[in-house]
Design a protein around this motif. Structure first.
Motif, PDB file in Angstrom:
ATOM      1  N   ALA A  74       0.833  -1.212   0.000  1.00  0.00           N
ATOM      2  CA  ALA A  74       0.000   0.000   0.000  1.00  0.00           C
ATOM      3  C   ALA A  74       0.862   1.255   0.000  1.00  0.00           C
ATOM      4  CB  ALA A  74      -0.936  -0.018   1.210  1.00  0.00           C
ATOM      5  N   ALA A  75       1.934   1.245   0.801  1.00  0.00           N
ATOM      6  CA  ALA A  75       2.822   2.409   0.842  1.00  0.00           C
ATOM      7  C   ALA A  75       3.621   2.547  -0.446  1.00  0.00           C
ATOM      8  CB  ALA A  75       3.755   2.287   2.040  1.00  0.00           C
ATOM      9  N   ALA A  76       4.059   1.424  -1.017  1.00  0.00           N
ATOM     10  CA  ALA A  76       4.849   1.478  -2.254  1.00  0.00           C
ATOM     11  C   ALA A  76       4.027   1.977  -3.423  1.00  0.00           C
ATOM     12  CB  ALA A  76       5.412   0.087  -2.548  1.00  0.00           C
ATOM     13  N   VAL A  77       2.763   1.585  -3.475  1.00  0.00           N
ATOM     14  CA  VAL A  77       1.896   2.037  -4.565  1.00  0.00           C
ATOM     15  C   VAL A  77       1.771   3.554  -4.551  1.00  0.00           C
ATOM     16  CG1 VAL A  77      -0.484   2.000  -5.403  1.00  0.00           C
ATOM     17  CG2 VAL A  77       0.644  -0.124  -4.775  1.00  0.00           C
ATOM     18  N   ARG A  78       1.756   4.136  -3.359  1.00  0.00           N
ATOM     19  CA  ARG A  78       1.692   5.610  -3.271  1.00  0.00           C
ATOM     20  C   ARG A  78       2.894   6.238  -3.967  1.00  0.00           C
ATOM     21  NH1 ARG A  78       4.201   8.828   0.577  1.00  0.00           N
ATOM     22  NH2 ARG A  78       3.438  10.994   0.601  1.00  0.00           N
ATOM     23  N   TYR A  79       4.084   5.715  -3.710  1.00  0.00           N
ATOM     24  CA  TYR A  79       5.273   6.261  -4.371  1.00  0.00           C
ATOM     25  C   TYR A  79       5.233   6.007  -5.882  1.00  0.00           C
ATOM     26  CZ  TYR A  79       7.417   7.182   0.152  1.00  0.00           C
ATOM     27  OH  TYR A  79       7.698   7.687   1.397  1.00  0.00           O
ATOM     28  N   THR A  80       4.593   4.935  -6.269  1.00  0.00           N
ATOM     29  CA  THR A  80       4.448   4.672  -7.705  1.00  0.00           C
ATOM     30  C   THR A  80       3.593   5.744  -8.362  1.00  0.00           C
ATOM     31  OG1 THR A  80       4.606   2.294  -7.297  1.00  0.00           O
ATOM     32  CG2 THR A  80       3.656   2.976  -9.386  1.00  0.00           C
ATOM     33  N   PHE A  81       2.506   6.143  -7.678  1.00  0.00           N
ATOM     34  CA  PHE A  81       1.617   7.143  -8.252  1.00  0.00           C
ATOM     35  C   PHE A  81       2.231   8.539  -8.242  1.00  0.00           C
ATOM     36  CE2 PHE A  81      -1.991   4.220  -6.846  1.00  0.00           C
ATOM     37  CZ  PHE A  81      -2.129   3.703  -8.128  1.00  0.00           C
ATOM     38  N   ILE A 117      -3.844   0.321   9.828  1.00  0.00           N
ATOM     39  CA  ILE A 117      -2.719   1.010   9.182  1.00  0.00           C
ATOM     40  C   ILE A 117      -2.701   0.730   7.687  1.00  0.00           C
ATOM     41  CG2 ILE A 117      -0.197   1.053   9.030  1.00  0.00           C
ATOM     42  CD1 ILE A 117      -0.094   0.818  12.031  1.00  0.00           C
ATOM     43  N   VAL A 118      -3.021  -0.476   7.288  1.00  0.00           N
ATOM     44  CA  VAL A 118      -3.084  -0.789   5.854  1.00  0.00           C
ATOM     45  C   VAL A 118      -4.132   0.085   5.181  1.00  0.00           C
ATOM     46  CG1 VAL A 118      -3.625  -2.576   4.159  1.00  0.00           C
ATOM     47  CG2 VAL A 118      -2.278  -3.149   6.182  1.00  0.00           C
ATOM     48  N   ARG A 119      -5.272   0.293   5.847  1.00  0.00           N
ATOM     49  CA  ARG A 119      -6.318   1.152   5.271  1.00  0.00           C
ATOM     50  C   ARG A 119      -5.826   2.591   5.132  1.00  0.00           C
ATOM     51  NH1 ARG A 119      -9.706  -1.495   9.041  1.00  0.00           N
ATOM     52  NH2 ARG A 119     -10.097   0.447  10.189  1.00  0.00           N
ATOM     53  N   ARG A 120      -5.119   3.073   6.153  1.00  0.00           N
ATOM     54  CA  ARG A 120      -4.623   4.450   6.084  1.00  0.00           C
ATOM     55  C   ARG A 120      -3.611   4.613   4.956  1.00  0.00           C
ATOM     56  NH1 ARG A 120      -0.174   6.398   8.503  1.00  0.00           N
ATOM     57  NH2 ARG A 120      -0.143   4.759  10.095  1.00  0.00           N
ATOM     58  N   LEU A 121      -2.713   3.661   4.825  1.00  0.00           N
ATOM     59  CA  LEU A 121      -1.721   3.738   3.751  1.00  0.00           C
ATOM     60  C   LEU A 121      -2.381   3.651   2.380  1.00  0.00           C
ATOM     61  CD1 LEU A 121       0.976   1.420   5.347  1.00  0.00           C
ATOM     62  CD2 LEU A 121       1.116   3.903   5.075  1.00  0.00           C
ATOM     63  N   SER A 122      -3.424   2.863   2.268  1.00  0.00           N
ATOM     64  CA  SER A 122      -4.132   2.759   0.998  1.00  0.00           C
ATOM     65  C   SER A 122      -4.876   4.052   0.674  1.00  0.00           C
ATOM     66  CB  SER A 122      -5.103   1.577   1.042  1.00  0.00           C
ATOM     67  OG  SER A 122      -5.686   1.372  -0.221  1.00  0.00           O
ATOM     68  N   LEU A 123      -5.410   4.713   1.698  1.00  0.00           N
ATOM     69  CA  LEU A 123      -6.048   6.019   1.492  1.00  0.00           C
ATOM     70  C   LEU A 123      -5.035   7.030   0.961  1.00  0.00           C
ATOM     71  CD1 LEU A 123      -8.252   6.305   4.710  1.00  0.00           C
ATOM     72  CD2 LEU A 123      -9.099   6.278   2.360  1.00  0.00           C
ATOM     73  N   ALA A 124      -3.837   7.020   1.532  1.00  0.00           N
ATOM     74  CA  ALA A 124      -2.780   7.923   1.052  1.00  0.00           C
ATOM     75  C   ALA A 124      -2.415   7.606  -0.395  1.00  0.00           C
ATOM     76  CB  ALA A 124      -1.554   7.815   1.952  1.00  0.00           C
ATOM     77  N   SER A 125      -2.433   6.328  -0.765  1.00  0.00           N
ATOM     78  CA  SER A 125      -2.154   5.939  -2.153  1.00  0.00           C
ATOM     79  C   SER A 125      -3.241   6.457  -3.085  1.00  0.00           C
ATOM     80  CB  SER A 125      -2.045   4.422  -2.261  1.00  0.00           C
ATOM     81  OG  SER A 125      -0.965   3.934  -1.495  1.00  0.00           O
ATOM     82  N   LEU A 126      -4.502   6.355  -2.645  1.00  0.00           N
ATOM     83  CA  LEU A 126      -5.600   6.889  -3.452  1.00  0.00           C
ATOM     84  C   LEU A 126      -5.447   8.396  -3.630  1.00  0.00           C
ATOM     85  CD1 LEU A 126      -8.340   6.592  -4.872  1.00  0.00           C
ATOM     86  CD2 LEU A 126      -9.435   6.853  -2.631  1.00  0.00           C
ATOM     87  N   ASN A 127      -5.058   9.086  -2.572  1.00  0.00           N
ATOM     88  CA  ASN A 127      -4.851  10.530  -2.656  1.00  0.00           C
ATOM     89  C   ASN A 127      -3.783  10.859  -3.698  1.00  0.00           C
ATOM     90  OD1 ASN A 127      -4.875  13.245  -2.157  1.00  0.00           O
ATOM     91  ND2 ASN A 127      -4.256  13.105  -0.027  1.00  0.00           N
ATOM     92  N   ALA A 128      -2.680  10.119  -3.667  1.00  0.00           N
ATOM     93  CA  ALA A 128      -1.611  10.352  -4.645  1.00  0.00           C
ATOM     94  C   ALA A 128      -2.069  10.050  -6.058  1.00  0.00           C
ATOM     95  CB  ALA A 128      -0.402   9.489  -4.287  1.00  0.00           C
ATOM     96  N   ALA A 129      -2.864   9.000  -6.223  1.00  0.00           N
ATOM     97  CA  ALA A 129      -3.364   8.645  -7.556  1.00  0.00           C
ATOM     98  C   ALA A 129      -4.306   9.713  -8.087  1.00  0.00           C
ATOM     99  CB  ALA A 129      -4.074   7.293  -7.501  1.00  0.00           C
ATOM    100  N   ILE A 130      -5.192  10.211  -7.224  1.00  0.00           N
ATOM    101  CA  ILE A 130      -6.132  11.253  -7.660  1.00  0.00           C
ATOM    102  C   ILE A 130      -5.387  12.524  -8.043  1.00  0.00           C
ATOM    103  CG2 ILE A 130      -7.997  12.743  -6.862  1.00  0.00           C
ATOM    104  CD1 ILE A 130      -8.932  10.453  -5.086  1.00  0.00           C
ATOM    105  N   GLN A 131      -4.328  12.825  -7.310  1.00  0.00           N
ATOM    106  CA  GLN A 131      -3.597  14.061  -7.561  1.00  0.00           C
ATOM    107  C   GLN A 131      -2.705  13.971  -8.786  1.00  0.00           C
ATOM    108  OE1 GLN A 131      -1.476  15.371  -4.126  1.00  0.00           O
ATOM    109  NE2 GLN A 131      -1.021  17.377  -4.955  1.00  0.00           N
ATOM    110  N   ASN A 132      -2.082  12.839  -9.002  1.00  0.00           N
ATOM    111  CA  ASN A 132      -1.079  12.734 -10.059  1.00  0.00           C
ATOM    112  C   ASN A 132      -1.540  11.942 -11.282  1.00  0.00           C
ATOM    113  OD1 ASN A 132       1.327  13.999  -8.613  1.00  0.00           O
ATOM    114  ND2 ASN A 132       0.753  12.404  -7.166  1.00  0.00           N
ATOM    115  N   LYS A 133      -2.486  11.016 -11.092  1.00  0.00           N
ATOM    116  CA  LYS A 133      -2.948  10.198 -12.214  1.00  0.00           C
ATOM    117  C   LYS A 133      -4.468  10.044 -12.184  1.00  0.00           C
ATOM    118  CE  LYS A 133       1.307   7.636 -12.948  1.00  0.00           C
ATOM    119  NZ  LYS A 133       1.525   8.230 -14.278  1.00  0.00           N
ATOM    120  N   PRO A 134      -5.179  11.147 -12.165  1.00  0.00           N
ATOM    121  CA  PRO A 134      -6.644  11.044 -12.074  1.00  0.00           C
ATOM    122  C   PRO A 134      -7.281  10.349 -13.261  1.00  0.00           C
ATOM    123  CG  PRO A 134      -5.968  13.301 -12.522  1.00  0.00           C
ATOM    124  CD  PRO A 134      -4.731  12.539 -12.201  1.00  0.00           C
TER     125      PRO A 134
END
Length: 1321
Positions: free
Chosen positions: A1089-1096, A1124-1141
């Motif tokens: 979940a955390a790595a996907v955020r950096y990918t986005f 914690i997994v849910r929180r990290l996944s939420l952060a990944s969604l935030n990054a995806a919406i911001q950078n790859k909507p």
């Protein structure tokens, strides 16, 4: 004067007041000399006719009136608002008095004032009502009850008694209303008073015998009084079941009255009662509503209005639940079938509109049939034969319609327009709240709305145009979201396709398809006589041109002609709205269309625009200058090598002349001259070479504006723009740049903006880049000296670096005046990355002027830190000064490579010396890392081994610096050092050593060139998944258990950053491996979940095709069992919406429910902990909610057109009742949502009223308040901003319910607001 002393003063004045009220003296001269205003002109004429005497009765009334006026003035002084909380305590205590006079005085005044209610003169009665309202604010309980009983007795008089007493019943009703609005809301006597009023008023309204049926106007006034009671004294009614029962039974009985006006007034009273006593809805009213809606005729219409009123207020959730149970919407919709009863149809449509706005979630299943019904009824016109589309050729002139417009057909008995207007409003509500149905609205609603542009009734026509404008606004929001997403279907388009072309399925494509019909219908209305219609048509054309980036050039002749006609008809305030709309449209039209489309009509448009530049109204001036600027920008792109078209030479010259005239006219308003200055700059930027002969006129005007404080900031911006423009050139211009350069520096020093001077520095940089090496040495030295006070800002350092590059001769001045101060800046702790980057740029430019100065500069930088045995702790600024110094030394070495070996030897010696202090070793390791990143240190293999020995150092900072150095050395020589790091990771048995090696590996991955990283990816992947052996968290909380399962946050973040970077380097290889880990342990799921955020975060589109099919699978971790997994996944969604909507927008339907679920407060995640002697509540779910709301805010910026607005708005309202951290986010969301979707937000503002009132209790400015107090509470600015929203205050008051406007009005009028704004200022 205190309230007690004012009360004593009133007691002293009592005998005189009572004498006036009782006076029968007929001596007019005494009255005239004492109260000259007491006599009207008619009374003075009577005096002339009758000598020196008036009739005794007339004279007495004059005395009574003046006595009441004096009494009201004294009461106003006594009841003056309480001092603010910042006032002294003694002043506030002096104000708190229970009554306005002593017992005897109050009794006498009450008796006499009540007696004057029987006076036949209206002025005396009205002043008596005013005095009663002021008296009850501080009346003693017996006298308050006496007033109320007397007024109730007056209200209860019969028609005959009312006539005999000259309207006593009517004036008693008005006085009772004033008393209810002004009497105190707390106290036992208030409870008794409210009980008395309610129990005595309802019998007056519900008498059974027809002869005693109350007068409709009286009944309406009494019902309004009851409504005020239910709102002001809700707490009293809520605590009394008997009052609730009496009220409900009485109101239900009144709803069966034969008088429509009485029923209409009873509905708000019922809504106010139920809003504060919601159980009444469940126990009694719910069945009555269903039963009433099932009826037809007047009863059905009444109950439809009841449903609408309840939905507008606090009972919206109850009505929504009733809708979900079924039959409500169907029953209301059934009332629209009988088109003969237009009033009933209108009422049903109004009710449905309210339900659409206030119960959006529950109404969703009914949206399609409601839309169809609205489209059907918006065309209902029984007196006008509507032709089908097949029968009408819209390309030909319709003589019948032209005649129809001229004749202005009207039928006083025709009320079908009410049906059409209500249907248009319903369509507006549906379109404004259902952004997800935008395509459907274009298919179904747009053709009907366009056809109804020619509606014969103006009020209906304006509503139709407004509904279509809402459709265009939704289209604009959808297009903005698509642009923010970088093109939702980008991968579906070939590279050869025009970037401006719309995708096959987009709102803009639907608008383009309907454009011919829109233009024909709009242009026809632009020929109408109605100014509001023409104004709305220009608004629609502006939106069309903006959304489509042009597209209306085919009708340029007619459009330009209509705009010119509208501007020529401008004659002041009467037509200012039309003029502003036309000018605003022209600005967008010029901006989005090629000059060749309107070149033939520019001579007709320019003269009226110039007249508007000199109009008396400021707003008209602003729009005229904006239109002129847009035309100048459209005629010629900045920097274009092609000459300006000859056909535009004269229009541009005329704009130029008019603008300079306004700018030179000192009698013109300062803000207007500022707009003129900006327009002049735009003209010069685009057409400067064509105006070279006028430089002597305009350039001094611009320069003179630097001397004015009001226009200096605009002048600086304009100078910067024209300095960058290649269109402005020639010896005269270059000479002027050298003249104005020192003045810009002076303006920088004089600028009042203490926090930011970016515009001035940007202008300086533009001037320096334009002047280049031609800048005289003396000027450069003067600029350097002037920049000394600002040298601690990044922009000033950048300017100095630019000066050093262009004028090396000023190096001595930099050394003597700036370098010591810059060294102090390096020595000062700072976490501003922009400042550090500017320091790096400065030292790079400084060394470029003398490469060998590195041998002196590096020791100076080291010595600048001073001698310290140990590193400073966080209270002393931490280690940021060492990091900044290392960055600067790295820049010095990078620009002086031939001295790199010597500098490196200094730091090698330090790390090898056993006597080196902790601070010396720390700095040496950082500097070795900076040097090793840009140099190959493979020849010094021993240095790497020495660095690794510091992994076991006692200092955590030294260990971290060693990891930094090892990783960056491996960047410069990966083949030599990287294998060694990987081998150590695999073989290390120490968890702490493995963490440091992972940090070193992170440096390698983040700083290696992409091509190099691709070859190393395979060897780097495996070590990242090795067991780190990190310490697991301990604790009994839900969050603690989650940490135990997922591992250490710091280690995981390091790994995730590396995995994310490697995944983007070789996505085809690593994405499947990450996908397989989704079904692994909690630790691995958290890592994924955390790595996907950096990918986005990586904005490259190279791997979009690979991750798109599995993106939902990755983000479905938001539903994981681990917190914690849910929180990290939420952060990944935030990054995806911001950078790859564009990858997210089509999948929001599946992701939004998971997102909103995380905003819900979960009681099971709250726990009680002891903080010393205090018990505190820890909420383990708080971080998840914060991340979820932050993601929702990002969602508004990039995917607005796909948001589930009803659910989204519900969660925003819920945030306002959460803890302070969430309230701040909720207020930000409410403000932004109000700007994007006012149709959705404004009707829901009642839900925000009470939370805002509670929030503002915490934002109080006291004598000892400091700024940090307000910042710590964190809700002040957001809460004060929330009421302003995206709609005007008039829109809010008109569309919101009864709860929000009083809160907003009270807040803006309160002393608290003034104290807060004064404090902030």
């Amino acid at each position: 004067m205190s309230s007690s002393s004012r009360g004593s003063s009133l007691s002293v004045q009592l005998p005189g007041m009572l004498d006036k009220m009782r006076s029968t003296d007929s001596d007019l001269r005494w009255v005239e000399s004492t109260y000259p205003r007491a006599l009207s002109s008619g009374q003075r004429e009577k005096r002339l006719l009758r000598g020196s005497h008036l009739l005794p009765r007339e004279l007495c009334r004059a005395c009574w009136l003046m006595a009441l006026i004096d009494l009201n003035k004294d009461l106003a002084r006594i009841n003056a608002p309480a001092p603010s909380t910042s006032a002294p305590v003694s002043a506030r205590r002096a104000h708190e008095t229970p009554s306005y006079a002593d017992e005897h005085t109050e009794r006498e005044i009450t008796t006499m004032v009540l007696r004057l209610l029987d006076d036949p003169i209206a002025e005396v009665k009205n002043m008596t009502v005013t005095c009663l309202g002021a008296m009850v604010k501080k009346a003693r309980p017996p006298h308050l009850m006496a007033i109320v009983n007397d007024l109730l007795a007056g209200v209860a008089t019969t028609d005959k008694e009312n006539e005999e007493n000259e309207g006593r019943r009517d004036i008693s009703c008005l006085a009772l209303k004033a008393v209810v609005l002004e009497m105190p809301t707390e106290g036992q006597h208030t409870t008794i008073t409210v009980d008395t009023i309610i129990n005595k008023v309802y019998p007056l309204l519900t008498k059974a015998s027809p002869p005693k049926t109350p007068d409709p106007q009286l009944a309406s006034e009494l019902l309004q009084i009851l409504t005020d009671i239910y709102i002001r004294f809700a707490h009293i009614v809520t605590s009394s079941p008997s009052l609730q029962q009496t009220s409900l039974e009485g109101l239900l009985a009144i709803l069966t009255s034969s008088r429509p006006s009485i029923r209409k007034r009873a509905i708000p009273a019922l809504s106010a009662l139920v809003s504060n006593n919601p159980h009444l809805f469940d126990t009694t009213l719910k069945g009555q509503v269903l039963k009433g809606l099932a009826q037809r005729g007047e009863a059905g219409k009444t109950w439809a209005s009841v449903v609408a009123s309840l939905a507008r207020g606090q009972s919206a959730s109850k009505v929504g639940a009733l809708i979900s149970e079924g039959h409500v919407v169907e029953a209301v919709l059934a009332q629209t079938e009988d088109l003969e009863d237009c009033e009933a149809v209108e009422g049903a449509l109004v009710a449905i509109e309210v339900l659409v706005l206030r119960c959006p979630t529950e109404i969703t299943p009914y949206v399609a049939p409601l839309t169809q019904k609205a489209l059907q009824l918006v065309k209902y016109d029984p007196n006008y034969a509507e032709l089908s589309d097949d029968d009408v050729d819209m390309d030909e002139d319709d003589e019948f319609d032209d005649d129809f417009e001229e004749d202005a057909y009207a039928d006083d008995e025709d009320v079908s327009w009410k049906v059409r207007r209500s249907a248009a409003k319903l369509l507006h509500a549906l379109i404004g709240t259902r952004n997800e149905l935008l395509f459907d609205f274009y298919k179904g609603a747009a053709p009907t709305l366009i056809a109804r542009f020619s509606e014969r009734e103006e009020s209906v026509r304006l509503e139709v145009l407004s509904a279509f404008e809402a459709l265009l606004r939704q289209t604009s929001a959808a297009r903005a979201a698509e642009l923010a997403s970088g093109g939702r279907n980008k991968r579906k388009r070939s590279e050869e396709m025009d970037d401006d072309s719309a995708t096959e399925e987009s709102a803009t494509s639907y608008l383009r398809a309907a454009l011919p019909q829109v233009l024909r219908a709009t242009l026809k209305q632009l020929e109408a006589k109605s100014m509001p219609t023409r104004q709305e048509c220009f608004v629609i054309l502006r939106h069309v041109a903006d959304v489509l980036n042009g597209g209306i050039d085919s009708e340029a002749k007619a459009i330009c002609g209509a705009a010119a006609a509208a501007l020529r008809s401008s004659d002041g305030a009467a037509t200012s709205s039309l003029t502003i709309a036309a000018l605003s449209f022209l600005a967008v039209f010029f901006k989005n269309h090629s000059p060749r489309h309107y070149v033939s009509y520019v001579d007709d448009i320019v003269p009226p625009i110039i007249l508007c530049m000199k109009d008396k109204l400021q707003r008209v001036n602003f729009e005229a200058f904006a239109a002129a600027s847009a035309l100048a920008q459209s005629v010629r792109a900045p920097g274009s090598a092609s000459p300006m078209p000859a056909s535009f030479s004269q229009p541009v010259q005329r704009f130029f002349t008019a603008t300079t005239e306004v700018l030179a006219d000192t009698s013109v308003d300062g803000e207007v001259r500022e707009r003129a200055l900006d327009t002049l700059g735009t003209i010069l930027v685009h057409e400067g070479d064509a105006l070279a002969s006028s430089y002597s006129t305009c350039l001094p005007l611009i320069q003179s504006r630097l001397a004015s404080e009001t226009t200096a900031s605009t002048a600086v911006i304009v100078i910067g723009k024209i300095a960058e423009s290649p269109s402005c050139k020639g010896p005269q211009f270059e000479k002027w740049l050298l003249q104005v350069l020192p003045e810009v520096v002076v303006a920088l020093r004089r600028s009042r903006r203490t926090t930011s001077k970016n515009a001035e520095f940007a202008c300086l940089q533009s001037l320096l880049n334009r002047v280049g090496s031609a800048m005289p040495l003396k000027t450069a030295q003067g600029i350097v000296s002037e920049l000394k006070p600002f040298i601690d800002t990044p922009t000033a350092l950048q300017v100095v670096a630019l000066i050093l590059a262009q004028q090396p001769g000023c190096r001595d001045v930099v050394d003597s005046q700036l370098l010591p101060q810059i060294m102090e800046i390096v020595r000062t702790p700072s976490v501003n990355p922009h400042l550090v980057d500017a320091l790096v740029a400065f030292f790079g430019a400084y060394v470029d002027g003398d490469v060998d100065c590195a041998t002196r500069l590096v020791p100076a930088l080291i010595e600048n830190l001073g001698k310290a045995g140990s590193l400073p702790d966080a209270t002393a600024g931490g280690t940021s000064t060492y990091t900044s110094t290392a960055r600067c030394i790295g820049a010095v070495v990078g620009h002086s490579q031939r001295n790199a070996a010597g500098v490196l030897a200094v730091f090698q010696k330090t790390i090898k010396s056993p006597k080196a202090t902790e601070s010396d070793v720390y700095l040496a390791l950082l500097c070795i890392g900076e040097i090793g990143r840009i140099s190959d240190l493979s020849a010094s293999s021993d240095i790497f081994e020495r660095i690794l020995t510091f992994f076991k150092n006692d200092s955590e900072e030294v260990r971290s610096a060693a990891a930094f150095a090892a990783g960056n050395i491996a960047v410069g020589a990966p083949k030599v050092f990287l294998p060694f790091i990987i081998k150590r990771i695999e073989s290390s048995t120490s968890g702490s050593e493995r963490v440091l090696l992972l940090h070193a590996l992170k440096e390698v991955i983040l700083h290696s060139p992409a091509a190099q990283l691709e070859t190393l990816a395979d060897s780097l992947w495996a070590p990242l998944f090795a067991d780190d052996g990190a310490q697991q968290a301990n604790g009994k909380s839900a969050n603690g258990q989650a940490e135990i399962a997922t591992g250490d946050d710091g280690v995981r973040n390091v790994k995730a950053a590396c995995i994310g970077k490697l995944t983007t380097t070789a996505p085809a290889k690593f994405l499947p491996q990450l996908q397989n880990l989704l079904r692994s342990t909690a630790a691995n799921r958290a890592l994924v979940a955390a790595a996907v955020r950096y990918t986005f975060i990586d904005t490259s589109s190279a791997y979009d095709e690979l991750i798109a099919p599995i993106i939902v699978e990755f983000l479905s971790l938001m539903h994981d069992e681990n917190l914690i997994v849910r929180r990290l996944s939420l952060a990944s969604l935030n990054a995806a919406i911001q950078n790859k909507p564009h990858l997210i927008i089509d999948r929001l339907a599946a992701l939004q429910p998971l997102l909103y679920q995380e905003t819900i407060v979960r009681p099971e995640l709250k726990r009680e902990v002891m903080m010393g002697p205090f018990k505190m509540i820890e909420d383990d779910g708080l971080e998840n909610r914060k991340t979820a709301y932050e993601t929702m805010y990002t969602l508004l910026a990039t995917c607005f057109n796909r948001i589930d607005l009803p659910t989204f708005t519900d969660r925003v309202m819920a945030a306002l009742q959460d803890v302070n951290e969430i309230k701040v986010l909720g207020l930000m969301l409410l403000l932004r949502l109000g700007q994007l979707a006012p149709t959705t937000v404004v009707p829901r503002l009642d839900d925000a009223a009470e939370p805002l009132r509670i929030i503002m209790k915490d934002v109080e400015v006291k004598d000892d308040t400091v700024k940090q107090d307000l910042e710590r509470k964190g809700v002040g600015d957001a809460a004060f901003g929330a009421p302003d929203g995206g709609a005007t205050l008039q829109d809010v008051d008109a569309a919101a319910g009864s709860g929000f406007p009083p809160v907003r009005g009270g807040l803006l009028a309160s002393q608290q607001w003034k104290d807060y704004r004064d404090y902030q200022a």
